[in-house]
Scaffold this active site. Structure first.
Site, mmCIF file in Angstrom:
data_model
loop_
_atom_site.group_PDB
_atom_site.id
_atom_site.type_symbol
_atom_site.label_atom_id
_atom_site.label_comp_id
_atom_site.label_asym_id
_atom_site.label_seq_id
_atom_site.Cartn_x
_atom_site.Cartn_y
_atom_site.Cartn_z
ATOM 1 N N ASP A 144 41.290 30.773 41.729
ATOM 2 C CA ASP A 144 41.089 32.201 41.988
ATOM 3 C C ASP A 144 39.811 32.671 41.293
ATOM 4 O O ASP A 144 39.864 33.374 40.294
ATOM 5 C CB ASP A 144 42.321 32.964 41.457
ATOM 6 N N HIS A 190 44.099 46.216 47.872
ATOM 7 C CA HIS A 190 43.582 46.605 46.563
ATOM 8 C C HIS A 190 42.202 46.019 46.354
ATOM 9 O O HIS A 190 41.915 44.879 46.712
ATOM 10 C CB HIS A 190 44.556 46.337 45.414
ATOM 11 N N ARG A 206 41.954 48.815 41.889
ATOM 12 C CA ARG A 206 42.428 47.994 40.767
ATOM 13 C C ARG A 206 41.377 48.033 39.682
ATOM 14 O O ARG A 206 40.197 47.806 39.939
ATOM 15 C CB ARG A 206 42.643 46.558 41.239
#
Ligand code: PYR
Length: 294
Positions: A57, A111, A156
């Site tokens: 990620d 988001h 976010r």
């Protein structure tokens, strides 16, 4: 659009307090989550990178990589899908295009975060964030690009780690003013932090990310409700469990040459068919093609 995915997301948020948003790594998981009763589901950016591409990620996957999974999941389930669009993949027009494409692909919410493009997982050290001005511009671009007024945009902020609570809350307020519908306070540590965020944003919807093995303890739904959270996210809970289950089966059959010891851990063929509605498809085939051929 009264029954758009965005409208369905807003309805779920109004009706379930706090709204549990369950991570569904693929279309079949979305079907299981729907049948268990979840009112909102989630596609994790980390999950797309890990599961669909075998990557960490770290901002490596692109808009189109994520869209492919959004289309598959939203085609398989009526439950509104929240999608992680990381940093929006570029400047204002890229972000605008991302929002339009997410709506077209069937998402109900996204988001968008304030990390630099070279992002990291929210629960890892050494994250870098863009300035508050730049984040506000990202939100303005996203809100302006909506082709469905009900599409739900969550800002976010990863600012808590570097700048602390007050600065993060201040950023959140600026994002709401710029058109965000809700706030995702990433990697905060305590219920008091959530309470401060909830109070600081004056009752706007607040999302708590309850991801395992991260910076946030595994607070319960009741604790988070008391702290003022209106959405609780479980991004990869089932994915982690699935991985462990798969690994056990891979090892067992490799080592012992049979699945006899692990077959009890498996979902049966009948259970699979039930979730898929397999028998309805078969009946349809019979109805269309078998009649009168007897
Ligand atoms: C993820 O699961 O990738 C998040 O950003 C929460």
């Amino acid at each position: 659009q009264p029954n758009s995915a965005g409208a369905r997301f807003r309805r779920a948020l109004a009706e379930e307090k706090p709204l549990q948003i369950m991570g569904t790594i693929n279309a079949y998981c979305a079907m299981m989550a729907e049948q268990v009763g979840y009112r909102a589901i989630y596609l994790s950016g980390g999950g797309v990178a890990n599961a669909s591409y075998g990557l960490p990620d770290l901002g490596i996957t692109s808009m189109n990589d994520v869209l492919e999974d959004v289309r598959r999941i939203s085609a398989a389930s009526e439950v509104p899908l929240l999608v992680d669009i990381d940093t929006g993949w570029g400047g204002a027009f890229n972000i605008g295009r991302t929002v339009k494409e997410m709506i077209r692909a069937g998402a109900g919410a996204v988001h968008l975060e304030d990390q630099v493009a070279q992002k990291r997982c929210g629960h890892r050290p050494n994250k870098e964030i863009v300035s508050q001005e730049e984040m506000v511009d990202r939100i303005k671009a996203a809100a302006d690009a909506r082709t469905d007024d009900d599409f739900f945009i969550i800002a976010r902020t990863d600012a808590f780690q570097k700048e602390g609570l007050d600065a993060a809350v201040e950023r959140a307020r600026a994002c709401l003013e710029a058109g965000a519908d809700g706030i995702f306070a990433e990697a905060v540590h305590t219920l008091d932090d959530y309470r401060a965020f909830a109070d600081g944003i004056g009752g706007a919807p607040l999302l708590a990310n309850i991801t395992e093995f991260g910076a946030t303890p595994l607070f319960t739904r009741e604790e988070l409700a008391d702290a003022g959270a209106s959405m609780i996210l479980y991004p990869l809970s089932a994915f982690r469990a699935m991985n462990q289950a798969a690994l056990k089966v891979y090892r067992e059959i490799r080592e012992n040459g049979t699945q006899q010891e692990v077959v009890d851990t498996m979902q049966t063929r009948m259970e699979l068919y039930d979730f898929l509605g397999y028998h309805d498809y078969e009946r349809k085939l019979d109805e269309l093609f078998a009649k009168g051929k007897g």
